[in-house]
Design a protein around this motif. Structure first.
Motif, PDB file in Angstrom:
ATOM      1  N   ASP A  61      14.604  19.753  27.305  1.00  0.00           N
ATOM      2  CA  ASP A  61      15.491  20.559  28.147  1.00  0.00           C
ATOM      3  C   ASP A  61      15.215  20.250  29.623  1.00  0.00           C
ATOM      4  O   ASP A  61      14.096  20.401  30.114  1.00  0.00           O
ATOM      5  N   LEU A  62      16.254  19.812  30.349  1.00  0.00           N
ATOM      6  CA  LEU A  62      16.041  19.333  31.722  1.00  0.00           C
ATOM      7  C   LEU A  62      15.729  20.458  32.715  1.00  0.00           C
ATOM      8  O   LEU A  62      14.959  20.261  33.650  1.00  0.00           O
ATOM      9  N   LEU A  63      16.317  21.647  32.523  1.00  0.00           N
ATOM     10  CA  LEU A  63      15.992  22.760  33.420  1.00  0.00           C
ATOM     11  C   LEU A  63      14.523  23.129  33.263  1.00  0.00           C
ATOM     12  O   LEU A  63      13.797  23.310  34.249  1.00  0.00           O
ATOM     13  N   GLN A  64      14.070  23.203  32.006  1.00  0.00           N
ATOM     14  CA  GLN A  64      12.667  23.510  31.766  1.00  0.00           C
ATOM     15  C   GLN A  64      11.762  22.440  32.398  1.00  0.00           C
ATOM     16  O   GLN A  64      10.732  22.749  33.001  1.00  0.00           O
ATOM     17  N   ALA A  65      12.189  21.203  32.313  1.00  0.00           N
ATOM     18  CA  ALA A  65      11.410  20.105  32.905  1.00  0.00           C
ATOM     19  C   ALA A  65      11.329  20.269  34.416  1.00  0.00           C
ATOM     20  O   ALA A  65      10.268  20.096  35.019  1.00  0.00           O
ATOM     21  N   ALA A  66      12.455  20.612  35.053  1.00  0.00           N
ATOM     22  CA  ALA A  66      12.466  20.808  36.508  1.00  0.00           C
ATOM     23  C   ALA A  66      11.521  21.944  36.887  1.00  0.00           C
ATOM     24  O   ALA A  66      10.734  21.830  37.829  1.00  0.00           O
ATOM     25  N   GLN A  67      11.584  23.029  36.126  1.00  0.00           N
ATOM     26  CA  GLN A  67      10.733  24.184  36.415  1.00  0.00           C
ATOM     27  C   GLN A  67       9.259  23.818  36.328  1.00  0.00           C
ATOM     28  O   GLN A  67       8.428  24.341  37.062  1.00  0.00           O
ATOM     29  N   ASN A  68       8.927  22.916  35.411  1.00  0.00           N
ATOM     30  CA  ASN A  68       7.522  22.578  35.190  1.00  0.00           C
ATOM     31  C   ASN A  68       6.999  21.455  36.063  1.00  0.00           C
ATOM     32  O   ASN A  68       5.794  21.243  36.154  1.00  0.00           O
ATOM     33  N   LEU A  69       7.887  20.701  36.708  1.00  0.00           N
ATOM     34  CA  LEU A  69       7.468  19.480  37.411  1.00  0.00           C
ATOM     35  C   LEU A  69       6.406  19.731  38.485  1.00  0.00           C
ATOM     36  O   LEU A  69       5.294  19.192  38.408  1.00  0.00           O
ATOM     37  N   PHE A  70       6.725  20.544  39.494  1.00  0.00           N
ATOM     38  CA  PHE A  70       5.782  20.714  40.603  1.00  0.00           C
ATOM     39  C   PHE A  70       4.540  21.492  40.177  1.00  0.00           C
ATOM     40  O   PHE A  70       3.441  21.214  40.641  1.00  0.00           O
ATOM     41  N   VAL A  71       4.726  22.478  39.276  1.00  0.00           N
ATOM     42  CA  VAL A  71       3.571  23.235  38.769  1.00  0.00           C
ATOM     43  C   VAL A  71       2.576  22.267  38.141  1.00  0.00           C
ATOM     44  O   VAL A  71       1.364  22.349  38.369  1.00  0.00           O
ATOM     45  N   THR A  72       3.098  21.360  37.342  1.00  0.00           N
ATOM     46  CA  THR A  72       2.253  20.392  36.647  1.00  0.00           C
ATOM     47  C   THR A  72       1.540  19.480  37.650  1.00  0.00           C
ATOM     48  O   THR A  72       0.338  19.243  37.546  1.00  0.00           O
ATOM     49  N   LEU A  73       2.282  18.991  38.635  1.00  0.00           N
ATOM     50  CA  LEU A  73       1.675  18.104  39.635  1.00  0.00           C
ATOM     51  C   LEU A  73       0.584  18.832  40.433  1.00  0.00           C
ATOM     52  O   LEU A  73      -0.482  18.279  40.686  1.00  0.00           O
ATOM     53  N   HIS A  74       0.850  20.093  40.787  1.00  0.00           N
ATOM     54  CA  HIS A  74      -0.174  20.871  41.497  1.00  0.00           C
ATOM     55  C   HIS A  74      -1.429  21.002  40.641  1.00  0.00           C
ATOM     56  O   HIS A  74      -2.550  20.893  41.127  1.00  0.00           O
ATOM     57  N   GLU A  75      -1.226  21.235  39.361  1.00  0.00           N
ATOM     58  CA  GLU A  75      -2.372  21.414  38.468  1.00  0.00           C
ATOM     59  C   GLU A  75      -3.162  20.105  38.334  1.00  0.00           C
ATOM     60  O   GLU A  75      -4.394  20.107  38.375  1.00  0.00           O
ATOM     61  N   ILE A  76      -2.440  18.998  38.213  1.00  0.00           N
ATOM     62  CA  ILE A  76      -3.108  17.696  38.071  1.00  0.00           C
ATOM     63  C   ILE A  76      -3.946  17.389  39.316  1.00  0.00           C
ATOM     64  O   ILE A  76      -5.041  16.832  39.215  1.00  0.00           O
TER      65      ILE A  76
END
Ligand code: AMP
Ligand code: MG
Length: 318
Positions: free
Chosen positions: A272-287
């Motif tokens: 799901d692309l909306l879910q992916a967008a929502q998770n993108l920056f959160v994931t990068l911050h965590e990494i």
């Protein structure tokens, strides 16, 4: 300067009136806001972000009256876009009113405006009785914030207040189109899908991905400190870096590599692309907190929100 985080509007209103900059929630990412007609306050936005002065800001309005404080003319086509997509993540570049400070528009004859869809921020701008300028609330070129905590981590000590309005809905920036000449041009793909706009307008938007037409559409942007690599062969890099890498997956493409890397996140296992967008920056911050050698990922499907996500990946990897 002590930075407070809160859900109360009043401190944000107070500081904006004082000519200070505060972080505000929107439906895209958190913004770093200043009173839109206070040049000193606007200059502080550039200073806090360390943003180059040639990079113009977006005006955020709460009412149509406030739009008319910013722009000289609104055509029927533009009105129709506004009716269809505001409040929402669509930024329009239009001929500027003379009274718009040059610093906010980097000396251009045009100004970028949108009406954000976030109840707290709409109320704030309404009560301020003036539009605010607001770029994303992060140091220039770095990851955009999607929570008040992200902002705090990046700008703590530099601003007096962060208005906490929860995790942002879209997680990617607004779509920007240039409506100052016809046919309209896509300047930045974002939360409103290119196809949706084209359906509404009845024609294809001009779009030159590799040309820097608008100041600020820099090739390198949204970039984490950890190198981001877009690849079809993650195995090569996993070997090279002995597994000390992060994988950002989508739709379980690389699910089999989950256990051989230090960090694995699927932006949306269901695709799901909306879910992916929502998770993108959160994931990068965590990494970023994990201090790994590289981030491995591949393009997402290049339609709808996938276009905006791929645009971020391209700039982050550059
Ligand atoms: P952001 O970086 O999210 O604050 O978005 C601001 C971006 O909007 C800038 O980097 C420009 O690309 C674009 N922009 C703002 N004002 C104008 C303008 N007058 N003409 C063209 N692009 C603009
Ligand atoms: Mg930004």
């Amino acid at each position: 300067m002590k930075t407070l985080i809160g859900t109360a509007l009043e401190p944000a209103l107070y500081w904006l009136k004082q000519g200070e900059v505060v972080a505000i929630p929107t439906e895209t990412v958190y913004g770093l806001a200043a009173h839109g007609f206070n040049e000193t306050a606007i200059a502080k936005v550039f200073a806090v972000k360390q943003r180059p002065r040639f990079n113009p800001l977006i005006y955020h309005v709460a009412t149509i009256e406030q739009l008319y404080q910013c722009v000289a003319a609104v055509s029927e086509d533009v009105k129709s876009l506004i009716n269809a997509f505001w409040p929402g993540p669509l930024t329009l570049v239009l001929p500027a009113k003379q009274t718009i400070p040059l610093i906010a528009r980097a000396g251009l004859p045009t100004v970028a405006v949108r009406m954000p869809k976030h109840p707290l921020t709409l109320e704030l701008i309404q009560r301020l009785e003036a539009p605010v300028v607001a770029p994303s609330a992060n140091p220039f070129g770095y990851l955009s914030p999607t929570t008040a905590q992200h902002v705090y981590k990046m700008l703590q000590g530099k601003i007096p207040y962060i208005l906490d309005g929860d995790t942002t809905h879209f997680g990617v920036e607004s779509t920007i189109i240039d409506c100052s000449q016809k046919p309209f041009r896509l300047l930045r793909p974002g939360a409103i899908e290119k196809e949706t706009l084209e359906r509404h307008l009845g024609y294809s938007l001009l779009w030159e991905t590799n040309q820097i037409k608008a100041p600020g559409m820099l090739k390198r942007h949204y970039a984490p400190h950890t190198p981001l690599i877009i690849t079809k062969e993650p195995e090569t890099f996993i070997q090279k870096y002995q597994g000390k890498v992060a994988i950002i997956d989508f739709h379980q493409r690389w699910h089999n590599l989950k256990d051989v890397v230090a960090y694995y996140k699927d932006l949306s296992p269901q695709g799901d692309l909306l879910q992916a967008a929502q998770n993108l920056f959160v994931t990068l911050h965590e990494i970023e907190t994990k201090k790994l050698q590289a981030i491995l990922t591949d393009w997402l499907p290049n339609h709808g929100l996938g276009i905006a996500i791929n645009d971020k990946l391209r700039r982050a990897a550059h």
